[in-house]
Design a protein around this motif. Structure first.
Motif, PDB file in Angstrom:
ATOM      1  N   GLU A   1       0.815  -1.273   0.174  1.00  0.00           N
ATOM      2  CA  GLU A   1      -0.153   0.097   0.119  1.00  0.00           C
ATOM      3  C   GLU A   1       0.809   1.443   0.004  1.00  0.00           C
ATOM      4  OE1 GLU A   1      -3.414   1.580   2.717  1.00  0.00           O
ATOM      5  OE2 GLU A   1      -3.458  -0.453   2.301  1.00  0.00           O
ATOM      6  N   GLY A   2       1.949   1.154   0.656  1.00  0.00           N
ATOM      7  CA  GLY A   2       2.738   2.472   0.796  1.00  0.00           C
ATOM      8  C   GLY A   2       3.901   2.846  -0.321  1.00  0.00           C
ATOM      9  N   LYS A   3       3.899   1.607  -1.412  1.00  0.00           N
ATOM     10  CA  LYS A   3       4.873   1.607  -2.292  1.00  0.00           C
ATOM     11  C   LYS A   3       4.225   2.699  -3.543  1.00  0.00           C
ATOM     12  CE  LYS A   3       7.592  -2.312  -1.597  1.00  0.00           C
ATOM     13  NZ  LYS A   3       8.268  -3.629  -2.202  1.00  0.00           N
ATOM     14  N   SER A   4       5.248   3.186  -4.198  1.00  0.00           N
ATOM     15  CA  SER A   4       4.706   3.898  -5.353  1.00  0.00           C
ATOM     16  C   SER A   4       4.805   3.069  -6.543  1.00  0.00           C
ATOM     17  CB  SER A   4       5.973   4.930  -5.646  1.00  0.00           C
ATOM     18  OG  SER A   4       7.192   4.423  -6.194  1.00  0.00           O
ATOM     19  N   ASP A   5       4.168   3.120  -7.783  1.00  0.00           N
ATOM     20  CA  ASP A   5       4.217   2.499  -8.900  1.00  0.00           C
ATOM     21  C   ASP A   5       5.543   1.947  -9.237  1.00  0.00           C
ATOM     22  OD1 ASP A   5       1.385   2.576  -8.829  1.00  0.00           O
ATOM     23  OD2 ASP A   5       1.396   4.074 -10.488  1.00  0.00           O
ATOM     24  N   ALA A   6       6.356   2.740  -9.264  1.00  0.00           N
ATOM     25  CA  ALA A   6       7.778   2.439  -9.658  1.00  0.00           C
ATOM     26  C   ALA A   6       8.561   1.476  -8.735  1.00  0.00           C
ATOM     27  CB  ALA A   6       8.737   3.922  -9.812  1.00  0.00           C
ATOM     28  N   GLU A   7       8.385   1.896  -7.593  1.00  0.00           N
ATOM     29  CA  GLU A   7       8.912   0.671  -6.718  1.00  0.00           C
ATOM     30  C   GLU A   7       8.221  -0.615  -6.352  1.00  0.00           C
ATOM     31  OE1 GLU A   7      10.041   3.713  -2.484  1.00  0.00           O
ATOM     32  OE2 GLU A   7       7.864   3.092  -2.847  1.00  0.00           O
ATOM     33  N   LEU A   8       7.050  -0.494  -6.701  1.00  0.00           N
ATOM     34  CA  LEU A   8       6.099  -1.781  -6.912  1.00  0.00           C
ATOM     35  C   LEU A   8       6.918  -2.595  -8.151  1.00  0.00           C
ATOM     36  CD1 LEU A   8       3.709  -3.301  -6.090  1.00  0.00           C
ATOM     37  CD2 LEU A   8       2.315  -2.441  -7.748  1.00  0.00           C
ATOM     38  N   LEU A   9       7.008  -2.155  -9.220  1.00  0.00           N
ATOM     39  CA  LEU A   9       7.413  -2.757 -10.503  1.00  0.00           C
ATOM     40  C   LEU A   9       8.779  -2.721 -10.425  1.00  0.00           C
ATOM     41  CD1 LEU A   9       5.247  -0.990 -13.163  1.00  0.00           C
ATOM     42  CD2 LEU A   9       4.961  -3.091 -12.278  1.00  0.00           C
ATOM     43  N   GLY A  10       9.656  -2.203  -9.487  1.00  0.00           N
ATOM     44  CA  GLY A  10      10.910  -2.392  -9.476  1.00  0.00           C
ATOM     45  C   GLY A  10      11.507  -3.787  -9.149  1.00  0.00           C
ATOM     46  N   ASP A  11      10.715  -4.550  -8.413  1.00  0.00           N
ATOM     47  CA  ASP A  11      10.944  -5.774  -7.870  1.00  0.00           C
ATOM     48  C   ASP A  11      11.002  -6.790  -9.258  1.00  0.00           C
ATOM     49  OD1 ASP A  11      11.452  -5.116  -5.408  1.00  0.00           O
ATOM     50  OD2 ASP A  11       9.290  -5.672  -5.054  1.00  0.00           O
ATOM     51  N   PHE A  12      10.449  -6.377 -10.385  1.00  0.00           N
ATOM     52  CA  PHE A  12      10.346  -7.249 -11.473  1.00  0.00           C
ATOM     53  C   PHE A  12      11.331  -6.785 -12.470  1.00  0.00           C
ATOM     54  CE2 PHE A  12       6.256  -7.098  -9.386  1.00  0.00           C
ATOM     55  CZ  PHE A  12       6.085  -8.587  -9.223  1.00  0.00           C
ATOM     56  N   ILE A  13      11.987  -5.805 -12.458  1.00  0.00           N
ATOM     57  CA  ILE A  13      13.080  -5.396 -13.569  1.00  0.00           C
ATOM     58  C   ILE A  13      14.452  -6.190 -13.336  1.00  0.00           C
ATOM     59  CG2 ILE A  13      14.091  -3.373 -14.415  1.00  0.00           C
ATOM     60  CD1 ILE A  13      11.010  -3.226 -14.678  1.00  0.00           C
ATOM     61  N   ILE A  14      14.691  -6.713 -14.062  1.00  0.00           N
ATOM     62  CA  ILE A  14      16.157  -7.394 -14.313  1.00  0.00           C
ATOM     63  C   ILE A  14      16.889  -6.748 -15.427  1.00  0.00           C
ATOM     64  CG2 ILE A  14      15.345  -9.573 -13.426  1.00  0.00           C
ATOM     65  CD1 ILE A  14      15.411 -10.711 -16.040  1.00  0.00           C
ATOM     66  N   THR A  15      18.151  -6.792 -15.200  1.00  0.00           N
ATOM     67  CA  THR A  15      19.130  -6.248 -16.082  1.00  0.00           C
ATOM     68  C   THR A  15      20.238  -7.340 -16.476  1.00  0.00           C
ATOM     69  OG1 THR A  15      20.813  -5.327 -14.132  1.00  0.00           O
ATOM     70  CG2 THR A  15      19.233  -4.157 -15.129  1.00  0.00           C
ATOM     71  N   ARG A  16      20.557  -7.327 -17.746  1.00  0.00           N
ATOM     72  CA  ARG A  16      21.327  -8.259 -18.118  1.00  0.00           C
ATOM     73  C   ARG A  16      23.029  -8.040 -17.585  1.00  0.00           C
ATOM     74  NH1 ARG A  16      21.365 -10.053 -24.343  1.00  0.00           N
ATOM     75  NH2 ARG A  16      19.453 -11.012 -23.475  1.00  0.00           N
ATOM     76  N   LYS A  17      23.632  -8.951 -16.998  1.00  0.00           N
ATOM     77  CA  LYS A  17      25.088  -8.710 -16.468  1.00  0.00           C
ATOM     78  C   LYS A  17      26.049  -9.660 -17.323  1.00  0.00           C
ATOM     79  CE  LYS A  17      24.027  -6.906 -12.128  1.00  0.00           C
ATOM     80  NZ  LYS A  17      23.917  -6.691 -10.770  1.00  0.00           N
TER      81      LYS A  17
END
Length: 55
Positions: free
Chosen positions: A39-55
Motif C-alpha cells: 500500500e505505501g509503495k509507489s508504482d515505480a517501487e512496486l514494479l522495481g522488483d520485477f525489473i532485471i538487467t543483463r549482466k
C-alpha cells in the motif's frame, strides 16, 4: 528551468509508467495484495522488483 535538471531516464520511466499495459499491471498486482503490504509503495517501487538487467 526545472525540465533541464530532469534526466532523460526519469522522463522515460515516467512515460513507461503511463502506458496502459503498465497501469493495468500495477492495478492487478495491487489487487492481489490482500495483506496491504504494498500500500505505501509507489508504482515505480512496486514494479522495481520485477525489473532485471543483463549482466
Amino acid at each position: 528551468m526545472s525540465s533541464a535538471a530532469v534526466s532523460p531516464a526519469v522522463n522515460e520511466d515516467e512515460a513507461a509508467l503511463a502506458m496502459p499495459f503498465v497501469r493495468c499491471l500495477v492495478r492487478l498486482i495491487r489487487a492481489q495484495d490482500a495483506s496491504g503490504s504494498l500500500e505505501g509503495k509507489s508504482d515505480a517501487e512496486l514494479l522495481g522488483d520485477f525489473i532485471i538487467t543483463r549482466k
